[in-house]
Design an enzyme around this catalytic site. Structure first.
Site, PDB file in Angstrom:
ATOM      1  N   HIS A 105      46.090  28.392  76.356  1.00 18.99           N
ATOM      2  CA  HIS A 105      46.669  28.196  78.490  1.00 18.99           C
ATOM      3  C   HIS A 105      46.702  29.494  78.951  1.00 18.99           C
ATOM      4  O   HIS A 105      45.983  28.899  80.385  1.00 18.99           O
ATOM      5  CB  HIS A 105      48.336  27.735  77.997  1.00 18.99           C
ATOM      6  CG  HIS A 105      48.849  27.642  79.391  1.00 18.99           C
ATOM      7  ND1 HIS A 105      48.883  26.262  79.969  1.00 18.99           N
ATOM      8  CD2 HIS A 105      49.915  28.846  80.562  1.00 18.99           C
ATOM      9  CE1 HIS A 105      49.501  26.904  80.781  1.00 18.99           C
ATOM     10  NE2 HIS A 105      49.638  28.020  81.264  1.00 18.99           N
ATOM     11  N   GLU A 106      47.223  30.400  78.516  1.00 14.58           N
ATOM     12  CA  GLU A 106      47.219  31.500  79.744  1.00 14.58           C
ATOM     13  C   GLU A 106      45.662  32.004  79.335  1.00 14.58           C
ATOM     14  O   GLU A 106      44.598  33.093  80.804  1.00 14.58           O
ATOM     15  CB  GLU A 106      47.768  32.995  78.769  1.00 14.58           C
ATOM     16  CG  GLU A 106      48.636  32.442  78.474  1.00 14.58           C
ATOM     17  CD  GLU A 106      49.638  32.778  79.898  1.00 14.58           C
ATOM     18  OE1 GLU A 106      49.238  32.915  80.688  1.00 14.58           O
ATOM     19  OE2 GLU A 106      50.596  31.472  79.930  1.00 14.58           O
TER      20      GLU A 106
ATOM     21  N   HIS B  27      43.644  30.494  82.584  1.00 16.09           N
ATOM     22  CA  HIS B  27      44.455  30.945  84.226  1.00 16.09           C
ATOM     23  C   HIS B  27      43.730  32.050  84.312  1.00 16.09           C
ATOM     24  O   HIS B  27      42.742  32.933  85.351  1.00 16.09           O
ATOM     25  CB  HIS B  27      45.983  31.830  83.948  1.00 16.09           C
ATOM     26  CG  HIS B  27      46.892  31.037  84.283  1.00 16.09           C
ATOM     27  ND1 HIS B  27      47.214  30.014  85.213  1.00 16.09           N
ATOM     28  CD2 HIS B  27      47.851  30.349  83.456  1.00 16.09           C
ATOM     29  CE1 HIS B  27      47.878  29.478  85.011  1.00 16.09           C
ATOM     30  NE2 HIS B  27      48.305  29.730  84.259  1.00 16.09           N
TER      31      HIS B  27
ATOM     32  N   GLU C 142      47.049  26.141  87.674  1.00 13.14           N
ATOM     33  CA  GLU C 142      47.898  25.950  86.316  1.00 13.14           C
ATOM     34  C   GLU C 142      46.830  24.435  85.959  1.00 13.14           C
ATOM     35  O   GLU C 142      46.736  24.156  84.732  1.00 13.14           O
ATOM     36  CB  GLU C 142      49.278  25.500  86.697  1.00 13.14           C
ATOM     37  CG  GLU C 142      50.261  24.666  85.552  1.00 13.14           C
ATOM     38  CD  GLU C 142      50.343  26.182  84.491  1.00 13.14           C
ATOM     39  OE1 GLU C 142      50.743  25.301  83.373  1.00 13.14           O
ATOM     40  OE2 GLU C 142      50.474  27.495  85.231  1.00 13.14           O
TER      41      GLU C 142
END
Length: 492
Positions: free
Chosen positions: A257-258, A261, A287
């Site tokens: 997830h990170e 980003h 997001e």
């Protein structure tokens, strides 16, 4: 120099100082000694005071006026638009308020973390009350007679408004609730992963996953944090993760997830560094990059086949011995309290609840003292489960502790955007699953870099997603994807 050149030179320094302030925040959440909280709060307040003074310097208004007739290039005009927007917002906020918010929210992170660890709501509520009072003041100043919540939301998702988001949520909720009920009522339920999952082995595998998604380790690093986040841009974008010994998926998918980003920030055109274009255009778009990485790619049947092989080699005693059962386990839908650990089916329902609560908080319909009771009642209504302790309830998220009111709905918007992008990406990269089974997500990352990342803030959020996906923004692709995926897993 021309007014435009003077403004760009001035903005370059402001962007550099903003990056330094962001690095202070990263340090506080990862490696700063616990005893340095008060000192860091003063440092953050001092940085915010300097930045606020720079962002409200009257010369910016003069340069903007003069530069209007000097530029014809699309990129230059967009930079003037973004700088002007920020300038007019910042000049509405008193320097005292900006400085006090920076100081208080820096202190609040430690207070929240301690309260969460001790399940002590009473220990955090006085601080939250102070933050809420300051955020209401900020919202009123920014709204200038308009809707206070919309004024805060505009900081994170420019051009969006609460009523439009509420309409999208109303469209999504019935299908999400029906899908959840069908899934939880299905006869066959995926197994829960069990085994021995040492922390260092989890972190080693998480690094392998980050590499599989093309994370540039020469411009990044990975650390541990209570609440995973990414930080930085241009040549330095760092990720954090966390480890739960019984649940390696927590570490692995927080990492992916990170990375989503950070890949966004590291993929922006290098010519935009230290300019208003040199960052993600909105938190909803941001997001979308983390959620498409984590879910549509990372939890796909193809990628979990590769992950299953890696985990089978890395961990002893895994109770799941075939890739199909592993894929189902990765995507297992279960009632749960924690938003960040929620499955794809229920995640947006968590966001809808927070969205309604924080709108009431900013509007004054709900005060901090009554928030826990309101949270628990709403959670029971939406999820059919009573909250057992504050760390599983109102204390689970750091966002309100650091003043991020208006942030939560961008998570669900990100899922909607990700649904649109995934549909277009799958059509454009038809052999993607073949590379994912080899643990190589870079074709997906390259498509996202070309269609989203490289543009930075050049293109407004909705226009960017529509341009990349070739269709109007709609929750339909996301809902169709969820129903097809989980209908297959649960034989609906």
């Amino acid at each position: 120099m021309s007014d435009f050149d003077s403004l760009m030179e001035y903005q370059r320094t402001t962007e550099a100082l903003s990056s330094v302030a962001e690095r202070l925040g990263w340090d506080q959440e990862t490696v700063m000694p616990r005893g340095a909280t008060e000192q860091r709060a003063e440092e953050m307040a001092a940085m915010e005071a300097v930045l606020h003074e720079r962002r409200t310097d009257p010369r910016i208004g003069e340069w903007l006026d003069g530069a209007e007739s000097e530029v014809e290039d699309e990129e230059d005009r967009r930079m003037l638009e973004l700088i002007g927007r920020d300038y007019h917002r910042q000049t509405r906020i008193p320097a005292r308020l900006a400085t006090e918010l920076a100081r208080l929210t820096s202190l609040a992170q430690g207070i929240w973390a301690e309260a969460r660890a001790e399940d002590n709501v009473a220990g955090f509520l006085p601080t939250l009350s102070e933050i809420l009072m300051l955020k209401r003041e900020e919202a009123a100043a920014l709204a200038d007679g308009g809707d206070a919540y919309d004024a805060l939301l505009d900081d994170y998702e420019p051009g969006a408004d609460a009523d439009s988001i509420a309409a999208i949520f109303s469209e999504m909720r019935p299908r999400l609730v029906q899908l959840r009920d069908d899934v939880l009522g299905a006869e066959e339920q995926p197994p829960l992963l069990e085994g021995q999952f040492p922390a260092e082995t989890q972190l080693r595998l998480a690094r392998q996953c980050a590499t599989a998604f093309g994370y540039d380790w020469t411009r990044g690093r990975m650390d541990l944090a209570v609440h995973p986040f990414s930080s930085g841009r241009w040549q330095d974008s760092r990720i954090t993760t966390r480890v739960a010994i019984p649940d390696p998926f927590n570490c692995i998918y927080s990492t992916i997830h990170e990375v989503g980003h950070s890949n966004y920030e590291l993929g922006i055109d290098s010519d935009y560094a230290f300019t208003a274009l040199g960052r993600g255009v909105s938190l909803g778009v941001h997001e979308s990059q983390s959620r498409i990485s984590e879910n549509q790619i990372g939890r796909s049947r193809a990628f979990t086949e590769w992950l299953f092989a890696r985990m089978s080699d890395a961990f002893d005693g895994m109770n799941i011995t075939d890739p199909d059962a592993f894929y189902a386990s990765v995507n297992r839908v279960t009632p749960g309290y924690i938003r960040t650990e929620s499955d794809e089916v229920q995640y947006n329902l968590h966001i809808m609840m927070r969205f309604d609560l924080e709108r009431d908080l900013i509007a004054g319909r709900l005060d901090a003292a009554d928030l826990e009771a309101a949270w628990n009642a709403r959670f029971l209504k939406d999820f059919g489960v009573a909250v057992d302790k504050p760390s599983n309830g109102v204390l689970q998220d750091v966002h309100w502790a650091v003043g991020l009111f208006g942030y939560f709905p961008t998570y669900a918007l990100g899922n909607v955007y990700a649904g649109c992008l995934n549909q277009a990406m799958r059509a454009a990269v038809p052999d993607l699953d073949e590379t994912l089974t080899r643990g190589d997500a870079t074709p997906a990352v390259e498509w996202l870099r070309e269609n989203v990342h490289r543009h930075g803030s050049l293109i407004p959020p909705v226009t960017l997603i529509e341009q990349a996906s070739g269709a109007p923004v709609s929750p339909q692709p996301l809902l169709d994807y969820l129903e097809k995926k989980f209908g297959g897993i649960y034989a609906l």
